[in-house]
Scaffold this active site. Structure first.
Site, short mmCIF file in Angstrom:
data_model
loop_
_atom_site.label_atom_id
_atom_site.label_comp_id
_atom_site.label_asym_id
_atom_site.label_seq_id
_atom_site.Cartn_x
_atom_site.Cartn_y
_atom_site.Cartn_z
N ARG A 46 -25.42 -13.76 34.45
CA ARG A 46 -25.95 -12.52 34.33
C ARG A 46 -26.28 -12.27 35.81
NH1 ARG A 46 -30.99 -13.00 33.87
NH2 ARG A 46 -30.79 -14.14 31.99
N TYR A 98 -23.61 15.41 32.59
CA TYR A 98 -22.91 14.71 31.34
C TYR A 98 -24.09 14.67 30.29
CZ TYR A 98 -21.49 10.73 28.32
OH TYR A 98 -21.12 10.12 27.35
N ASP A 170 -23.99 11.14 41.40
CA ASP A 170 -22.86 10.74 40.44
C ASP A 170 -21.55 11.17 40.79
OD1 ASP A 170 -21.08 10.43 38.23
OD2 ASP A 170 -22.59 10.77 36.76
N LYS A 195 -13.98 5.69 34.03
CA LYS A 195 -13.18 6.86 34.30
C LYS A 195 -12.15 6.53 35.46
CE LYS A 195 -15.59 8.79 31.18
NZ LYS A 195 -16.85 8.01 31.11
O1 P1T Z 1 -19.51 6.14 29.16
P1 P1T Z 1 -20.16 5.61 30.74
O2 P1T Z 1 -19.22 4.68 31.28
O3 P1T Z 1 -21.62 5.10 30.13
O4 P1T Z 1 -20.60 6.66 31.79
C1 P1T Z 1 -21.51 7.90 31.50
C2 P1T Z 1 -21.08 9.09 32.49
C3 P1T Z 1 -21.91 9.39 33.48
N1 P1T Z 1 -21.46 10.19 34.43
C4 P1T Z 1 -20.57 11.19 34.21
C5 P1T Z 1 -20.13 12.26 35.09
C6 P1T Z 1 -19.66 10.84 32.90
O5 P1T Z 1 -18.89 11.77 32.89
C7 P1T Z 1 -20.13 9.84 32.17
C8 P1T Z 1 -19.29 9.76 30.75
N2 P1T Z 1 -18.52 10.58 30.35
C9 P1T Z 1 -17.88 10.75 29.23
C10 P1T Z 1 -17.87 9.97 28.50
C11 P1T Z 1 -17.31 12.15 28.96
O6 P1T Z 1 -16.22 12.43 28.11
O7 P1T Z 1 -17.62 13.01 29.75
#
Ligand code: P1T
Length: 379
Positions: A46, A98, A170, A195
């Site tokens: 961890r 998001y 972000d 992503k």
């Molecule tokens: O899904 P996750 O890895 O927890 O990330 C969250 C997140 C944070 N910031 C942005 C700009 C994002 O697009 C996302 C996740 N977005 C999607 C799953 C989507 O389809 O837009």
């Protein structure tokens, strides 16, 4: 080292045991000690894991930071940032963001006594009127999800520095291939590594990168104390993904431009949101802080018809209807019913997330096939 070399070599060294070029997947929870405290730098996974550490060093390198941290998801990474705050603190956030980030802020942290102000940040001067002695964080997403608004990171960082407030950006949509927020004055850069960094739609992961040692130590403490880390196998996959980030992004940008131009000239389309158009309200800022315009875009159809938009995404064959973005394959999404359903209709419509809005993550397939797919679905 230039960016296209950093994606491959940044923060990396060959395995000390056998010279493996890729770091081995250290699939272990713990490490043998010869005597209590007698270990080789690793005690418990961890806290530290060699595969995760290799990835964290790569994150730091590509974002021009000094310290990288990997988490079990993008939201877990954002959660760690908010844990820097305490009850009574206030956050000024972009209002187009998001849906899951909005949900975390409003449904979890508001009840912990943290106050969030969601505002349009296209004009950075507007932020100052929401700043008071309790303001501890400015949250910026740029380009925004899903409206592709552009926020001037340098201008926001001036406001943040003037009032001694942390600025977190972000950078999921742009990636460091296009935009490096730490160089523009941000304190923390965040990614949903799920992503573009991972790039192959096979991992869920989050990342943070900072320059400042004290801030890094506070975040490492939270990472270890809260424990929302990612596993070694996933760390390996994202490290592998990063090695082709620059070539993938180049193609995402080319295909994104071609799709945006095709849609803008289609008679059934009302509006295309893509920062590469000269008519985009923040095109000049996009040009100055990004090296290109990326593979994400959104559009509305004439008449703002919910059912017509749903029909289009159902008819697409190569663009898969799915949550997420940034993988090699093209995806379509209907934000009002999918990624942004957690934002109340009234709130989302204020930022343009109306019923007919369709979001595309343009992949790296052959552009003719992508355009033909859109053509047949719109017809
Ligand atoms: O899904 P996750 O890895 O927890 O990330 C969250 C997140 C944070 N910031 C942005 C700009 C994002 O697009 C996302 C996740 N977005 C999607 C799953 C989507 O389809 O837009």
């Amino acid at each position: 080292m230039k960016f296209n070399t950093k994606t491959i070599h940044g923060g990396q060294e060959h395995d000390k045991a056998y010279g493996a070029v890729m770091p081995p997947i250290y699939q272990t929870s713990t490490y043998a000690q010869s005597t209590p405290g007698g270990h080789k730098g690793y005690e418990y996974s961890r806290t530290h894991n060699p595969t995760r550490n290799a990835l964290e060093n790569a994150f730091a390198s590509i974002e021009n930071g000094n310290y990288g941290l990997a988490f079990g998801s993008g939201l877990a990474a954002i959660d760690a940032i908010i844990k820097l705050l305490k009850p009574g603190d206030e956050v000024v956030s972009t209002n187009d963001l998001y849906g899951g980030t909005y949900r975390l802020f409003t449904k979890i942290y508001e009840s912990f006594g943290i106050k969030f102000h969601f505002i349009g940040m296209e004009n950075a001067d507007k932020i100052e009127s929401y700043v008071n002695n309790n303001t501890k964080l400015i949250w910026v997403e740029t380009p925004t999800n899903p409206m592709l608004n552009i926020i001037d990171i340098k201008a926001v960082s001036k406001v943040a520095k003037k009032h001694n407030i942390l600025l977190a950006v972000d950078n999921t949509f742009a990636t460091p291939y296009l935009q490096r927020p730490l160089d523009l004055g941000a304190d923390i850069v965040m990614h949903s590594a799920t992503k573009y960094l991972g790039g192959h739609s096979d991992v869920v992961m989050g990342a943070l990168v900072v320059k400042n040692k004290e801030l890094a130590d506070r975040l490492y403490f939270i990472q270890n104390a809260s424990g929302a880390i990612c596993g070694p196998q996933d760390s390996f996959l994202v490290l592998r993904g990063i090695k082709t980030l620059h070539v993938r992004m180049q193609r995402h940008c080319e295909n994104g431009k071609a799709v945006a131009e095709f849609l803008a000239n289609h008679p059934k389309i009302e509006k295309v949101y893509w920062p590469g158009f000269e008519t985009h309200p923040n095109h000049e800022i996009a040009k100055s802080q990004m090296d290109n315009f990326g593979g994400m875009l959104s559009f509305t159809t004439k008449g703002n018809d919910y059912d017509a938009s749903v029909k289009i995404v159902e008819k697409l064959k190569i663009f898969t209807l799915a949550e997420s973005l940034g993988g090699v394959e093209s995806l379509s999404g209907h934000p009002a019913s999918m990624t942004h359903a957690s934002i109340p209709k009234e709130e989302r419509e204020k930022t343009g997330v109306i019923d007919s809005l369709i979001r595309l993550s343009v992949g790296i397939e052959d552009i003719d096939d992508l355009i033909n797919d859109l053509k047949q679905a719109l017809d």
